[in-house]
Design a protein around this motif. Structure first.
Motif, short mmCIF file in Angstrom:
data_model
loop_
_atom_site.label_atom_id
_atom_site.label_comp_id
_atom_site.label_asym_id
_atom_site.label_seq_id
_atom_site.Cartn_x
_atom_site.Cartn_y
_atom_site.Cartn_z
N TYR A 92 -38.01 35.91 12.13
CA TYR A 92 -39.22 36.65 11.78
C TYR A 92 -39.11 38.11 12.19
N GLY A 285 -44.09 35.27 15.08
CA GLY A 285 -44.18 34.23 14.06
C GLY A 285 -44.51 32.83 14.53
N GLN A 288 -49.91 29.35 16.54
CA GLN A 288 -50.52 28.21 15.86
C GLN A 288 -51.71 27.73 16.68
N SER A 298 -51.80 29.17 11.18
CA SER A 298 -50.55 29.74 11.67
C SER A 298 -50.62 31.23 11.97
N HIS A 299 -51.78 31.84 11.82
CA HIS A 299 -51.96 33.22 12.29
C HIS A 299 -53.45 33.43 12.57
N GLU A 306 -52.78 39.23 16.94
CA GLU A 306 -51.50 38.57 16.62
C GLU A 306 -50.32 39.29 17.26
N VAL A 364 -49.23 39.48 6.79
CA VAL A 364 -48.53 38.19 6.83
C VAL A 364 -48.13 37.73 5.43
N ARG A 434 -47.73 31.11 7.19
CA ARG A 434 -47.10 32.23 7.87
C ARG A 434 -45.89 32.75 7.09
#
Length: 442
Positions: A92, A285, A288, A298-299, A306, A364, A434
């Motif tokens: 990521y 990345g 969760q 997932s973000h 984040e 994202v 993600r």
């Protein structure tokens, strides 16, 4: 060798394949279709850009914004190495490195004509998509059913992905209002965009536009009228939405007033911050979390939370300084060159994307993410002193560097393929994907 025409064409072709709903989807869904094409775009653009750098004969300096980006990436690598999911996190980080390289490629080879070409191309492609959505609105009205964004937003599995692109396009559309021969057409598409925002209850996108409108009225006397026209288009879009609901939905006008779990996620994430996490992060990345009775997310739907959570507070500082200097340089440039409307449109578009990223996954999702970095590069090129991002290498250093880059490309492609193969559509979709829409990781 001029790389930007190739990169520009590549970018426009990417948006042609990802925005227009006429292209066959060659993956499980439209999101993965967009992501596969993004991986190809980033790989080709990075290869082209680095080949051009290797051909340079003279040494060039590195601008401070690039240095801050290097530090941000270094913090991502450190965070990845210490992460529980080292492989995916490194992957990521490399993905974001390639996005920055895409920005640098645009930055180093931009010209006035090429910027205009890109703006017009992306607006035409997006307007074609909006027209298809408008046809779906007409079909819904003809069937006398409630306007459903999941039906109207063609091919977007999540309606917010559509709105994330809109926040970038609307300032570029407003820029085209200066052309009197297409002014009515531009107003029509502005109205359609706002109508679609109301249909999708895109409160964050509408709030973003209102903030940009206020900024233009307070600080931009040269373009106040254009944004006032856009505001009128917003009112017409709202009236159209209200009339459609009253006439064809039995008088019911739905209004989404919940935070969709965002406030809870933000509170939970902030409450779990540790000192180590603030400085190093958990790994890019790997965020969760779960809401009761819902699939994992997932973000966190906030770029600030984040980045601090995954990359660490130091990385957030480096990135924030790079963004601050970008905006500062642009404002300084526009104070002197206040009639440079294309640079102004890029600044408004960039700020719109940043504002909406505080509430959504702009940074994202593949299309909005790519748009963010391309516009960043164009804005830097038009408002900052140009300088290449790397210094000239001696031959033996260049060979060593090429070996490392080849290994990085191989690793990036390998993890992308491995995670793609692990997807199973039968397991259903993760909310807020993600990377791939079914967000399994190594």
């Amino acid at each position: 060798m001029k790389t930007f025409p190739f990169i520009t064409t590549l970018c426009v072709f990417y948006f042609f394949l990802t925005l227009l709903p006429f292209i066959p989807v060659f993956s499980f869904d439209y999101h993965n279709h967009q992501r596969i094409l993004q991986v190809i775009l980033l790989s080709l653009s990075s290869i082209t850009f680095l080949i051009k750098l290797s051909a340079r004969k003279k040494q060039l300096s590195t601008p401070i914004i690039s240095k801050l980006i290097y530090l941000f990436i270094i913090m991502g690598v450190i965070s990845s190495i210490l992460s529980k999911e080292e492989n995916f996190s490194l992957f990521y980080t490399i993905h974001f490195s390639f996005l920055f390289i895409l920005s640098l490629a645009v930055f180093n080879d931009e010209s006035k004509k090429r910027t205009l070409y890109f703006i017009v191309s992306i607006v035409i492609l997006h307007s074609t998509l909006v027209l298809v959505c408008f046809l779906n609105v007409i079909f819904s009205i003809a069937d006398q059913v409630q306007l459903n964004p999941f039906v109207i937003y063609q091919n977007f599995i999540n309606i917010r992905f559509f709105n994330q692109v809109q926040v970038f396009i609307i300032p570029l559309l407003i820029f085209l209002l200066k052309h009197k021969d297409i002014k009515r057409v531009v107003c029509f598409f502005l109205t359609l965009n706002f109508l679609l925002m109301f249909i999708g209850h895109a409160r964050g996108a509408l709030l973003t536009f209102i903030i940009i409108l206020l900024l233009s009225q307070l600080f931009d006397k040269h373009q106040r009228k254009d944004y006032q026209i856009a505001f009128v288009c917003l009112l017409i879009g709202f009236l159209s939405y209200y009339i459609c609901n009253v006439l064809f939905s039995f008088g019911e006008t739905s209004l989404n007033t919940s935070s969709s779990g965002r406030l809870f996620i933000w509170q939970e994430t902030i409450s779990e911050f540790t000192w180590q996490q603030l400085f190093i992060g958990n790994g890019p990345g790997v965020f969760q979390t779960s809401l009761e009775g819902r699939a994992p997310m997932s973000h966190p739907h906030s770029s600030v939370i984040e980045i601090i959570n995954e990359w660490g507070f130091l990385a957030f500082i480096f990135l924030s300084l790079a963004i601050y200097l970008t905006v500062k340089n642009a404002v300084t440039y526009l104070v002197v060159n206040n009639e440079d409307s294309s640079s102004k449109a890029l600044l408004y578009s960039f700020i719109s994307g940043l504002i909406y990223s505080l509430l959504s996954g702009v940074h994202v999702m593949p299309v909005s993410q790519t748009l963010l970095f391309i516009i960043w590069g164009l804005l830097l090129a038009r408002t900052s002193n140009k300088a290449l991002a790397f210094v000239k290498f001696k031959r033996w250093k260049l060979v060593f560097f090429a070996i490392i880059i080849a290994a990085v490309w191989y690793f990036y492609g390998w993890v992308a393929l491995e995670t793609y193969q692990k997807m199973n559509p039968d397991t259903g979709y993760i909310i807020g994907p993600r990377f791939w829409s079914i967000a399994h990781r190594l």
